[in-house]
Design a protein around this motif. Structure first.
Motif, PDB file in Angstrom:
ATOM      1  N   LEU A  48      -0.082  -0.440  -4.524  1.00  0.00           N
ATOM      2  CA  LEU A  48       0.092   0.943  -4.977  1.00  0.00           C
ATOM      3  C   LEU A  48      -0.671   1.205  -6.277  1.00  0.00           C
ATOM      4  N   MET A  49      -0.603   0.282  -7.229  1.00  0.00           N
ATOM      5  CA  MET A  49      -1.235   0.496  -8.522  1.00  0.00           C
ATOM      6  C   MET A  49      -2.756   0.424  -8.436  1.00  0.00           C
ATOM      7  N   ALA A  50      -3.264  -0.318  -7.455  1.00  0.00           N
ATOM      8  CA  ALA A  50      -4.713  -0.423  -7.296  1.00  0.00           C
ATOM      9  C   ALA A  50      -5.344   0.908  -6.903  1.00  0.00           C
ATOM     10  N   ALA A  51      -4.533   1.840  -6.390  1.00  0.00           N
ATOM     11  CA  ALA A  51      -5.044   3.150  -5.980  1.00  0.00           C
ATOM     12  C   ALA A  51      -5.261   4.079  -7.168  1.00  0.00           C
ATOM     13  N   ASN A  52      -4.823   3.671  -8.384  1.00  0.00           N
ATOM     14  CA  ASN A  52      -5.043   4.458  -9.607  1.00  0.00           C
ATOM     15  C   ASN A  52      -4.573   5.907  -9.472  1.00  0.00           C
ATOM     16  N   GLY A  53      -3.376   6.091  -8.993  1.00  0.00           N
ATOM     17  CA  GLY A  53      -2.808   7.423  -8.894  1.00  0.00           C
ATOM     18  C   GLY A  53      -3.057   8.113  -7.573  1.00  0.00           C
ATOM     19  N   GLY A  54      -3.803   7.481  -6.692  1.00  0.00           N
ATOM     20  CA  GLY A  54      -4.046   8.057  -5.374  1.00  0.00           C
ATOM     21  C   GLY A  54      -2.982   7.623  -4.376  1.00  0.00           C
ATOM     22  N   MET A  55      -2.905   8.349  -3.282  1.00  0.00           N
ATOM     23  CA  MET A  55      -1.925   8.008  -2.252  1.00  0.00           C
ATOM     24  C   MET A  55      -2.426   6.841  -1.412  1.00  0.00           C
ATOM     25  N   ALA A 107      17.891  -0.595 -13.455  1.00  0.00           N
ATOM     26  CA  ALA A 107      18.877  -1.445 -14.118  1.00  0.00           C
ATOM     27  C   ALA A 107      18.233  -2.298 -15.208  1.00  0.00           C
ATOM     28  N   GLY A 108      17.019  -2.783 -14.960  1.00  0.00           N
ATOM     29  CA  GLY A 108      16.394  -3.695 -15.906  1.00  0.00           C
ATOM     30  C   GLY A 108      15.616  -3.044 -17.028  1.00  0.00           C
ATOM     31  N   THR A 109      15.135  -1.818 -16.807  1.00  0.00           N
ATOM     32  CA  THR A 109      14.296  -1.161 -17.824  1.00  0.00           C
ATOM     33  C   THR A 109      14.865   0.163 -18.320  1.00  0.00           C
ATOM     34  N   GLN A 110      15.879   0.675 -17.640  1.00  0.00           N
ATOM     35  CA  GLN A 110      16.445   1.992 -17.942  1.00  0.00           C
ATOM     36  C   GLN A 110      15.464   3.119 -17.671  1.00  0.00           C
ATOM     37  N   LEU A 111      14.413   2.838 -16.880  1.00  0.00           N
ATOM     38  CA  LEU A 111      13.422   3.844 -16.505  1.00  0.00           C
ATOM     39  C   LEU A 111      13.301   3.884 -14.990  1.00  0.00           C
ATOM     40  N   MET A 112      12.971   5.085 -14.476  1.00  0.00           N
ATOM     41  CA  MET A 112      12.764   5.235 -13.039  1.00  0.00           C
ATOM     42  C   MET A 112      11.386   4.690 -12.660  1.00  0.00           C
ATOM     43  N   LEU A 113      11.326   3.965 -11.570  1.00  0.00           N
ATOM     44  CA  LEU A 113      10.045   3.491 -11.071  1.00  0.00           C
ATOM     45  C   LEU A 113       9.221   4.695 -10.607  1.00  0.00           C
ATOM     46  N   PRO A 114       7.998   4.891 -11.138  1.00  0.00           N
ATOM     47  CA  PRO A 114       7.225   6.109 -10.842  1.00  0.00           C
ATOM     48  C   PRO A 114       6.474   6.047  -9.507  1.00  0.00           C
ATOM     49  N   VAL A 115       7.212   5.849  -8.435  1.00  0.00           N
ATOM     50  CA  VAL A 115       6.623   5.846  -7.102  1.00  0.00           C
ATOM     51  C   VAL A 115       7.122   7.078  -6.354  1.00  0.00           C
ATOM     52  N   ARG A 116       6.190   7.889  -5.878  1.00  0.00           N
ATOM     53  CA  ARG A 116       6.545   9.136  -5.183  1.00  0.00           C
ATOM     54  C   ARG A 116       6.159   9.018  -3.712  1.00  0.00           C
ATOM     55  N   ALA A 117       7.063   9.449  -2.859  1.00  0.00           N
ATOM     56  CA  ALA A 117       6.793   9.441  -1.422  1.00  0.00           C
ATOM     57  C   ALA A 117       6.166  10.767  -1.012  1.00  0.00           C
ATOM     58  N   VAL A 118       5.067  10.700  -0.280  1.00  0.00           N
ATOM     59  CA  VAL A 118       4.442  11.881   0.310  1.00  0.00           C
ATOM     60  C   VAL A 118       4.923  11.934   1.756  1.00  0.00           C
ATOM     61  N   PHE A 119       5.776  12.891   2.060  1.00  0.00           N
ATOM     62  CA  PHE A 119       6.515  12.909   3.321  1.00  0.00           C
ATOM     63  C   PHE A 119       5.601  12.699   4.534  1.00  0.00           C
ATOM     64  N   GLY A 120       5.909  11.636   5.264  1.00  0.00           N
ATOM     65  CA  GLY A 120       5.188  11.358   6.496  1.00  0.00           C
ATOM     66  C   GLY A 120       3.791  10.782   6.318  1.00  0.00           C
ATOM     67  N   LYS A 121       3.362  10.603   5.079  1.00  0.00           N
ATOM     68  CA  LYS A 121       1.974  10.177   4.861  1.00  0.00           C
ATOM     69  C   LYS A 121       1.846   8.851   4.138  1.00  0.00           C
ATOM     70  N   GLY A 122       2.597   8.646   3.063  1.00  0.00           N
ATOM     71  CA  GLY A 122       2.443   7.410   2.319  1.00  0.00           C
ATOM     72  C   GLY A 122       3.154   7.449   0.988  1.00  0.00           C
ATOM     73  N   LEU A 123       2.703   6.605   0.052  1.00  0.00           N
ATOM     74  CA  LEU A 123       3.328   6.470  -1.255  1.00  0.00           C
ATOM     75  C   LEU A 123       2.277   6.583  -2.355  1.00  0.00           C
ATOM     76  N   VAL A 124       2.731   7.055  -3.531  1.00  0.00           N
ATOM     77  CA  VAL A 124       1.864   7.195  -4.697  1.00  0.00           C
ATOM     78  C   VAL A 124       2.555   6.577  -5.905  1.00  0.00           C
ATOM     79  N   PHE A 125       1.856   5.671  -6.604  1.00  0.00           N
ATOM     80  CA  PHE A 125       2.331   5.198  -7.911  1.00  0.00           C
ATOM     81  C   PHE A 125       1.760   6.162  -8.936  1.00  0.00           C
ATOM     82  N   VAL A 126       2.621   6.929  -9.599  1.00  0.00           N
ATOM     83  CA  VAL A 126       2.173   7.991 -10.506  1.00  0.00           C
ATOM     84  C   VAL A 126       1.963   7.415 -11.902  1.00  0.00           C
ATOM     85  N   PRO A 127       0.716   7.423 -12.424  1.00  0.00           N
ATOM     86  CA  PRO A 127       0.445   6.883 -13.770  1.00  0.00           C
ATOM     87  C   PRO A 127       1.245   7.619 -14.838  1.00  0.00           C
TER      88      PRO A 127
END
Length: 232
Positions: free
Chosen positions: A170-177, A212-232
């Protein structure tokens, strides 16, 4: 080894010079060198301009007035803005006073624009490194050697090999889906639907672990029916 999400750095240079012809000449040279610039004919005009324009580096002509110019240098340095001084004065006392005030370099007029450009490039390279380091500290980072995920608040969580593979993809996509098909292929699943279901289940557990470990939400967004995005 770490994968780091960083942003590009763009700098703007301000030139404070009472000689309009000289100011425009310097600005034109810097624009042709690839920089964005803006000019001010006086220190007062510079302060007004600073309200609506940013200045990552400032070129100050002390011929506007030595004391006022040195005061400007000190103020900019206190705000961590690099300053380069120009002056027609060859007296070493003026050079020493400028450097003591915090100026990074002192050029005597008439100056070599090529030399000025080299000085500016040297200062902006250092500034870019500081900005890049700050960006890294404020980014999500994947340390493949452990493996672990480092959050912007510097808290970390250990990752399983499968979690690490998913985040690396996911991170290798640099913000892309990353499409469902590519995710399934990258994770080595044979069946597309079952494979993506397994990825979603793994991601759900990783979200809970990250929170639980960082107190932050993991910035991964689901694009419905298409894939996932790691949001920088």
């Amino acid at each position: 080894m770490q994968q780091i999400l960083t942003s590009s750095v763009k700098f703007k240079i301000a030139v404070v010079d009472g000689d309009e012809v000289h100011r425009q000449h310097v600005c034109q040279f810097l624009e042709e060198s690839g920089y964005t610039t803006w000019g001010a004919a006086s220190i007062e005009d510079f302060y007004i301009g600073l309200l609506k324009e940013k200045a990552d580096l400032v070129v100050v002509d002390l011929d506007l007035g030595v004391e006022a110019g040195l005061s400007l240098v000190r103020r900019l340095v206190s705000r961590r803005i690099p300053v380069i001084v120009l002056s027609s004065t060859t007296d070493s006392a003026a050079r020493v006073a400028s450097l003591d005030a915090g100026a990074l370099q002192y050029f005597v007029k008439p100056l070599s624009l090529a030399e000025l450009g080299a000085g500016i490039r040297a200062q902006l390279r250092q500034l870019e490194m500081r900005v890049s380091n700050a960006d890294q500290e404020n980014s999500w980072r994947l340390d493949l050697s452990v493996p672990r995920l480092i959050a912007p608040n510097q808290r970390t969580i250990r990752l399983t090999s499968r979690e690490c593979e998913l985040l690396e993809c996911l991170m290798a996509a640099n913000g892309g889906m990353v499409s469902k098909a590519n995710l399934v292929k990258a994770m080595g699943h044979a069946d597309a639907e079952d494979g993506f279901h397994r990825i979603e289940s793994s991601l759900m557990r990783l979200r809970r672990k990250t929170l639980a470990g960082t107190q932050l939400m993991l910035p991964v967004r689901a694009v419905f029916g298409k894939g996932l995005v790691f949001v920088p």
